[in-house]
Design a protein around this motif. Structure first.
Motif, PDB file in Angstrom:
ATOM      1  N   HIS A   7      -4.850 -30.837   9.532  1.00 28.79           N
ATOM      2  CA  HIS A   7      -5.748 -30.164   8.812  1.00 28.79           C
ATOM      3  C   HIS A   7      -5.905 -30.967   7.467  1.00 28.79           C
ATOM      4  N   TYR A   9      -8.482 -31.908   3.859  1.00 28.73           N
ATOM      5  CA  TYR A   9      -9.414 -31.291   3.012  1.00 28.73           C
ATOM      6  C   TYR A   9      -9.575 -32.344   2.074  1.00 28.73           C
ATOM      7  N   GLU A  11     -12.438 -34.114  -1.221  1.00 32.37           N
ATOM      8  CA  GLU A  11     -13.548 -33.868  -2.155  1.00 32.37           C
ATOM      9  C   GLU A  11     -14.182 -35.103  -2.808  1.00 32.37           C
ATOM     10  N   PHE A  22     -17.397 -31.115  -0.563  1.00 32.08           N
ATOM     11  CA  PHE A  22     -16.165 -31.077   0.234  1.00 32.08           C
ATOM     12  C   PHE A  22     -16.383 -31.689   1.605  1.00 32.08           C
ATOM     13  N   TYR A  23     -15.360 -32.196   2.225  1.00 31.13           N
ATOM     14  CA  TYR A  23     -15.158 -32.459   3.902  1.00 31.13           C
ATOM     15  C   TYR A  23     -14.040 -32.088   4.156  1.00 31.13           C
ATOM     16  N   ALA A  24     -14.043 -31.140   5.362  1.00 29.54           N
ATOM     17  CA  ALA A  24     -12.744 -30.864   5.825  1.00 29.54           C
ATOM     18  C   ALA A  24     -12.712 -31.344   7.402  1.00 29.54           C
ATOM     19  N   SER A  26     -10.400 -30.699  10.890  1.00 32.49           N
ATOM     20  CA  SER A  26      -9.028 -30.161  11.637  1.00 32.49           C
ATOM     21  C   SER A  26      -9.040 -30.327  13.242  1.00 32.49           C
ATOM     22  N   SER A  40     -16.189 -29.820   8.730  1.00 36.28           N
ATOM     23  CA  SER A  40     -17.135 -28.988   7.962  1.00 36.28           C
ATOM     24  C   SER A  40     -17.233 -29.781   6.580  1.00 36.28           C
ATOM     25  N   TRP A  41     -18.489 -29.751   6.218  1.00 36.90           N
ATOM     26  CA  TRP A  41     -19.048 -30.152   4.831  1.00 36.90           C
ATOM     27  C   TRP A  41     -19.973 -29.580   4.260  1.00 36.90           C
ATOM     28  N   GLN A  50     -21.153 -27.146   9.630  1.00 31.60           N
ATOM     29  CA  GLN A  50     -19.939 -27.405  10.631  1.00 31.60           C
ATOM     30  C   GLN A  50     -20.356 -28.017  11.992  1.00 31.60           C
TER      31      GLN A  50
END
Length: 81
Positions: A7, A9, A11, A22-24, A26, A40-41, A50
């Motif tokens: 995971h 995350y 920014e 943000f950019y995530a 996983s 996800s962003w 997503q």
């Protein structure tokens, strides 16, 4: 099947440009025994967008995660403070 949870995350904030993104990333197991990389962003505070990439083996998902992370780091994304 995913052996280790991943995971991430990050920014990018630039107040003078009114930028707060943000950019995530996983890596998760999917229902078919494979592995999925979920990206996800969007703007911080919003739901954002997503995209899901499906792989047969976890190593390919990790390779894409590292490639995307390098690209985002070069554009100024960092872990939140």
């Amino acid at each position: 099947m995913t052996l280790h949870p991943y995971h991430l995350y990050i920014e990018r904030r630039e107040p003078d440009k009114n930028m707060a993104r943000f950019y995530a990333l996983s890596i998760e197991p999917n229902l078919f025994g494979g592995t999925s990389l979920v990206r996800s962003w969007g703007r911080i505070g919003s739901r954002g967008q997503q995209k899901v990439h499906v792989f047969d083996i976890e190593l390919k998902a990790v390779d894409l995660l590292l490639t995307l992370l390098r690209r985002k780091r070069s554009r100024g994304y960092r872990p939140p403070r």
